[in-house]
Write a protein that holds these residues in place. Structure first.
Motif, short mmCIF file in Angstrom:
data_model
loop_
_atom_site.label_atom_id
_atom_site.label_comp_id
_atom_site.label_asym_id
_atom_site.label_seq_id
_atom_site.Cartn_x
_atom_site.Cartn_y
_atom_site.Cartn_z
N UNK A 16 7.96 27.98 -17.64
CA UNK A 16 8.37 26.81 -17.82
C UNK A 16 9.46 26.72 -18.56
N UNK A 17 10.76 26.04 -18.21
CA UNK A 17 11.72 26.02 -18.89
C UNK A 17 12.02 24.63 -19.63
N UNK A 18 12.76 24.58 -20.75
CA UNK A 18 13.47 23.57 -21.38
C UNK A 18 15.12 23.88 -21.57
N UNK A 214 4.67 21.90 -17.13
CA UNK A 214 5.27 20.94 -17.48
C UNK A 214 6.73 21.36 -17.96
N UNK A 215 7.81 21.17 -17.30
CA UNK A 215 8.99 21.51 -17.68
C UNK A 215 9.88 20.32 -17.93
N UNK A 216 10.85 20.40 -18.91
CA UNK A 216 11.56 19.07 -19.60
C UNK A 216 12.83 19.49 -20.03
N UNK A 227 13.56 15.45 -24.99
CA UNK A 227 12.98 15.98 -26.37
C UNK A 227 12.06 17.33 -26.18
N UNK A 228 12.46 18.18 -25.03
CA UNK A 228 11.89 19.52 -25.07
C UNK A 228 10.35 19.19 -24.88
N UNK A 229 9.57 20.13 -25.54
CA UNK A 229 8.28 20.20 -25.77
C UNK A 229 7.67 20.73 -24.26
N UNK A 230 8.24 21.50 -23.45
CA UNK A 230 8.09 22.37 -22.33
C UNK A 230 6.62 23.01 -22.47
#
Length: 286
Positions: A16-18, A214-216, A227-230
């Motif tokens: 997963x990428x942020x 979950x990517x963000x 806010x990232x947090x992937x």
């Protein structure tokens, strides 16, 4: 629909990428995505998930002002020919990975949707899913999707959702009842939403005893600062990997079918679910 009676035969490594895309720069964002995909593949990932609307950036003013420049057109088969995405095609093909990435999608009938594009291991890109639950002002720019979707990678079934979809337990449950072993959610959570960001997707994992990826997006300028947090969650909602609230990150974890099987044996909510939870009710005066 019923939950799959079996689990996959072999583990699947996912990423997963942020990251911070540039508003309106589809070609530049596709090139950046290709680099991130290659980085993930170098860590063993076979599936890579990037944020919601990553290819154009989640920036409503730009999306409203330049739809022809920000949108990705698909043909009647759902396939994408846009040459701006050639670096992403090449990365998927040469690295041998499946990529899920967010885009503003223009359909042949004129509909504009928030889509999850899927680049397969041969480098073909098509629209896999259109976001069903639009959030806030998204309704002024986009049309909601009308169907769910499950991505098949080897013998893994990966349900697709996008951001606000994951706030609705029914959406994740529909994926699980279609046999999903994992739920992939490209997203765009704004700064200040960290509590909800971390709660929703862990809950969807435990609700349905399935992995969640979950990517963000991350960074950007207020009011569109993310806010990232992937994260990657196991079937009990525990984080196998989680990004910080700031900075680009590629997070990799291996989805273990033995963990999936053991969790579903110990926590049998899918099997125990009543055919209908919405039957007659009684009101009790106290």
């Amino acid at each position: 629909m019923t939950a799959a009676p079996t689990v996959p035969a072999a583990p699947l490594t996912v990423a997963t990428v942020q990251a911070t895309p540039t508003p309106g720069d589809v070609a530049g964002n596709a090139s950046a995505a290709a680099q991130l995909v290659r980085q993930a593949a170098g860590q063993g990932a076979r599936v890579v998930v990037l944020p919601e609307l990553y290819l154009c950036a989640y920036h409503p003013p730009t999306l409203a002002a330049d739809p022809s420049g920000t949108d990705i057109a698909v043909d009647r088969t759902g396939t994408v020919a846009d040459p701006r995405l050639d670096p992403l095609r090449d990365a998927a093909r040469t690295a041998g990975v499946t990529v899920v990435v967010g885009a503003a999608v223009r359909h042949p009938d004129g509909r504009r949707t928030i889509g999850a594009l899927v680049a397969d291991r041969a480098g073909t890109i098509r629209v896999g899913y259109d976001k069903q639950q639009l959030w806030g002002d998204e309704r002024e720019l986009f049309t909601p999707g009308g169907r769910g979707a499950t991505l098949l990678v080897d013998d893994w079934r990966l349900g697709l959702g996008i951001c606000y979809d994951g706030c609705f337990p029914e959406h994740g449950r529909a994926a699980a009842l279609d046999g999903a072993h994992a739920y992939l959610c490209p997203s765009g959570y704004l700064a200040g939403s960290e509590h909800r960001r971390d709660l929703y997707y862990a809950a969807r994992a435990l609700d349905n005893t399935m992995f969640v990826v979950f990517a963000n997006a991350v960074g950007g300028d207020d009011p569109w600062r993310f806010n990232g947090g992937a994260a990657i969650y196991d079937p009990q909602g525990r984080a196998l990997a989680r990004g910080a609230d700031e900075g680009t990150a590629v997070l990799v974890a291996t989805l273990d079918p033995a963990v999936l099987a053991a969790t579903r044996e110990a926590h049998s909510m899918l099997a125990d679910r009543l055919p209908s939870q919405g039957g007659p009710r009684v009101s009790i005066n106290c």
